[in-house]
Each structure stands twice: as C-alpha cells, then as structure tokens.
Design a protein around this motif. Structure first.
Motif, PDB file in Angstrom:
ATOM      1  N   UNK A   1       0.808  -1.218   0.000  1.00 42.39           N
ATOM      2  CA  UNK A   1       0.000   0.000   0.000  1.00 42.39           C
ATOM      3  C   UNK A   1       0.843   1.272   0.000  1.00 42.39           C
ATOM      4  N   UNK A   2       1.930   1.268   0.747  1.00 40.72           N
ATOM      5  CA  UNK A   2       2.768   2.458   0.828  1.00 40.72           C
ATOM      6  C   UNK A   2       3.348   2.813  -0.538  1.00 40.72           C
ATOM      7  N   UNK A   3       4.019   1.861  -1.156  1.00 33.57           N
ATOM      8  CA  UNK A   3       4.675   2.153  -2.437  1.00 33.57           C
ATOM      9  C   UNK A   3       3.668   2.348  -3.567  1.00 33.57           C
ATOM     10  N   UNK A   4       2.518   1.707  -3.463  1.00 36.44           N
ATOM     11  CA  UNK A   4       1.468   1.970  -4.449  1.00 36.44           C
ATOM     12  C   UNK A   4       1.060   3.430  -4.407  1.00 36.44           C
ATOM     13  N   UNK A   5       0.715   3.916  -3.207  1.00 38.40           N
ATOM     14  CA  UNK A   5       0.238   5.294  -3.063  1.00 38.40           C
ATOM     15  C   UNK A   5       1.305   6.300  -3.481  1.00 38.40           C
ATOM     16  N   UNK A   6       2.536   6.063  -3.082  1.00 44.33           N
ATOM     17  CA  UNK A   6       3.602   7.010  -3.380  1.00 44.33           C
ATOM     18  C   UNK A   6       3.963   7.005  -4.862  1.00 44.33           C
TER      19      UNK A   6
ATOM     20  N   UNK B   1       6.964  10.475   3.609  1.00 41.27           N
ATOM     21  CA  UNK B   1       6.043  10.150   2.517  1.00 41.27           C
ATOM     22  C   UNK B   1       5.365  11.407   1.979  1.00 41.27           C
ATOM     23  N   UNK B   2       4.874  11.287   0.754  1.00 35.70           N
ATOM     24  CA  UNK B   2       4.135  12.387   0.119  1.00 35.70           C
ATOM     25  C   UNK B   2       2.649  12.336   0.474  1.00 35.70           C
ATOM     26  N   UNK B   3       2.057  11.149   0.353  1.00 34.05           N
ATOM     27  CA  UNK B   3       0.622  11.036   0.621  1.00 34.05           C
ATOM     28  C   UNK B   3       0.290   9.922   1.608  1.00 34.05           C
ATOM     29  N   UNK B   4       1.057   8.858   1.619  1.00 36.09           N
ATOM     30  CA  UNK B   4       0.715   7.701   2.451  1.00 36.09           C
ATOM     31  C   UNK B   4       0.688   8.087   3.931  1.00 36.09           C
ATOM     32  N   UNK B   5      -0.421   7.733   4.597  1.00 32.19           N
ATOM     33  CA  UNK B   5      -0.568   8.012   6.014  1.00 32.19           C
ATOM     34  C   UNK B   5      -0.791   9.473   6.349  1.00 32.19           C
ATOM     35  N   UNK B   6      -1.108  10.314   5.336  1.00 31.25           N
ATOM     36  CA  UNK B   6      -1.197  11.754   5.557  1.00 31.25           C
ATOM     37  C   UNK B   6      -2.610  12.303   5.290  1.00 31.25           C
ATOM     38  N   UNK B   7      -3.626  11.535   5.584  1.00 29.65           N
ATOM     39  CA  UNK B   7      -5.011  11.965   5.361  1.00 29.65           C
ATOM     40  C   UNK B   7      -5.276  13.328   5.990  1.00 29.65           C
ATOM     41  N   UNK B   8      -5.873  14.233   5.194  1.00 27.70           N
ATOM     42  CA  UNK B   8      -6.280  15.582   5.599  1.00 27.70           C
ATOM     43  C   UNK B   8      -5.111  16.540   5.797  1.00 27.70           C
ATOM     44  N   UNK B   9      -3.893  16.070   5.648  1.00 24.78           N
ATOM     45  CA  UNK B   9      -2.735  16.957   5.743  1.00 24.78           C
ATOM     46  C   UNK B   9      -2.475  17.609   4.389  1.00 24.78           C
TER      47      UNK B   9
END
Length: 281
Positions: free
Chosen positions: A168-173, A224-232
């Motif tokens: 999931x991490x590398x997919x999102x990034x 990370x750019x987007x992973x784990x950063x919801x609403x940031x």
C-alpha cells in the motif's frame, strides 16, 4: 510496513543470525507444525521472494524450506542466547529457531509451512517478477499489468501476480509521483513502463534500512508524500490529502496532483454510482 524491502531486510536478519549454523532446537506454535522438530538441520540460506520469506534447510541429502509470510503485522527478531525477547507479546510467537549463537523468533507469522525445497514453486510460481530479485523484469511486469486493461492501476500494482513486492505504501507514493488517480484504468495510463520502473526504484531505495522513505527525508513525519497523511496538506500544492477504500485496502492521494480522468470513474470507485445517480435525476 512489511513490503518488499522490509521482507528483504528481514531475510538479511535471519541470514546473519542463522545461516551456516546447525539448529539446536525448534518450537512451532502453529497447529500444522506443532510436532515438528528441526534439531540437527543446517540453515543453508535465507531468501525472500516478493513478500514471502524462505529459510532453506538441509540435513544430509534432504532439503526443506520453511516458508512464512509477514502480511501486515508479522515480524522476525533475532536474539543472543539468554537475551530477553522483547519484539512482541509472547502470545504472538509462532516459530522459535535456536542455534548455539542465536535465537530467531517469528511473531504473528502467516502461511507458515515446511515443504521440500524442490517444491517451492507451488507457493511462488504465481508471483510476478520480484522487485528486488535477480528475476526482476520490468517488461514482463508491464505485460502482466497490461493484460487486464480494465483494472484500476492502484489494484494492478498491488497484485503480486503482476510484480512481487509492492504494498500500500509504495502503491500510493508511486501513483502520486506519476500524477495518477488510483482508480485510473490501466488502459488509460500513458506511461505504464515508467510507472513500473518508478515503483521498483522506490522499493529498492530502501533496501538495507528499516525507515521507509519516498521523499528522501528520514525525519519522522517527512518520509512520505501522501501515504498516512489523510487531511494533511499536499507537499506540492497544499490540497488536503484524501483517503479512501480501494477494494479490500485503503489508498491515499492528492485530488489536485492526481486528478480524476474526464471519463466516468471505474465501477469500483464509490463516486461512480453517485455520479450515475446524479446524471439520471
């Protein structure tokens, strides 16, 4: 996050702790192997294949492989004899392997199996090229992904039958860096080869270290750019990062940097049904 690089790193931990040594004891806390005793077996090799761990053992002319899968929460830890095991709670221990110089403890392992090494293929042959393996072949990975043009690119990258090691991490990034909306059909991805090569590059860049970064920073909160950063705020445009289910997993993306294509969303995306309903009212 146990993705291809984490599994590769874990294989190196077991390699340093066990390879070349004779097992002085074993303890399997899984029903199918509860009575198995590997005392006297030599650890010949510790290897990984995508997200699969392979501990290859020999005893005379016999060769067996202890296979395990970390999934989302599994881990192996190595300790010196007599050292306190601090990796996880004791009730999560699934395997213990002892030698004169090390103790390897497997926590919350999945798909634990012992099989003849010659039969590893029945567990692994379905996998695509390994992102960190000698068999890595970007052209073959692209061919496999392109064979199902209707599948959203986010799902295609996670499918281990296409390429082994992306989670999931590398997919999102990868999708963020390529500017791709996660539900974009494979057929609409302009540079599929570039996307595959970037995914491999990101995974390989973290081989040999436990901190996973796609930004180049090792500082907490900046990896990370987007992973784990919801609403940031997006690090590029400032838009709020979005999080949503995609099949049985979640995904993160920036709605401005990864815009939805003009065509209707794929049927698997929650907004598709809403858009069809609004269009018919």
């Amino acid at each position: 996050m146990p993705e291809g690089d984490t599994v590769w790193n874990t294989a190196r931990v077991l390699e340093r702790a066990l390879q070349g040594d004779v097992l002085t004891g074993s303890d399997f806390r899984v029903p199918q192997l509860a009575t198995t005793d590997l005392t006297g077996w030599t650890v010949a090799e510790s290897a990984s294949r995508g997200k699969h761990l392979l501990l290859r053992l020999t005893h005379g002319e016999r060769a067996m492989t202890l296979h395990s899968h970390l999934r989302m929460d599994g881990a192996w830890r190595a300790y010196a004899p007599g050292e306190r095991w601090t990796g996880r709670p004791a009730h999560l221990i699934r395997v213990v392997l002892r030698t004169k110089r090390s103790v390897a403890v497997g926590y919350h392992l999945h798909e634990v199996a012992l099989l003849p090494t010659a039969e590893e293929g029945r567990l692994l042959d379905h996998l695509g090229p390994d992102l960190l393996g000698a068999d890595w072949d970007p052209d073959e990975a692209v061919r496999r992904i392109a064979a199902r043009p209707e599948v959203p690119i986010g799902e295609a990258l996670l499918d281990q039958r296409n390429l082994a090691g992306v989670g999931n991490l590398y997919k999102a990034e990868t999708l963020f860096l390529r500017g791709l909306w996660p539900w974009t059909p494979v057929s609409a991805v302009a540079d599929l080869a570039g996307t595959v090569k970037l995914a491999q590059k990101l995974v390989a860049s973290n081989r040999g270290r436990w901190t996973q970064t796609t930004t180049g920073s090792l500082r907490r909160g900046q990896t990370s750019y987007v992973y784990g950063r919801r609403a940031q705020p997006c690090r590029r445009c400032g838009s709020a990062i979005q999080k949503e289910d995609q099949e049985e997993r979640i995904t993160y993306w920036c709605p401005r940097c990864q815009p939805k294509p003009a065509a209707e969303a794929p049927s698997g995306h929650p907004t598709a049904a809403l858009e069809r309903t609004e269009g018919s009212s």
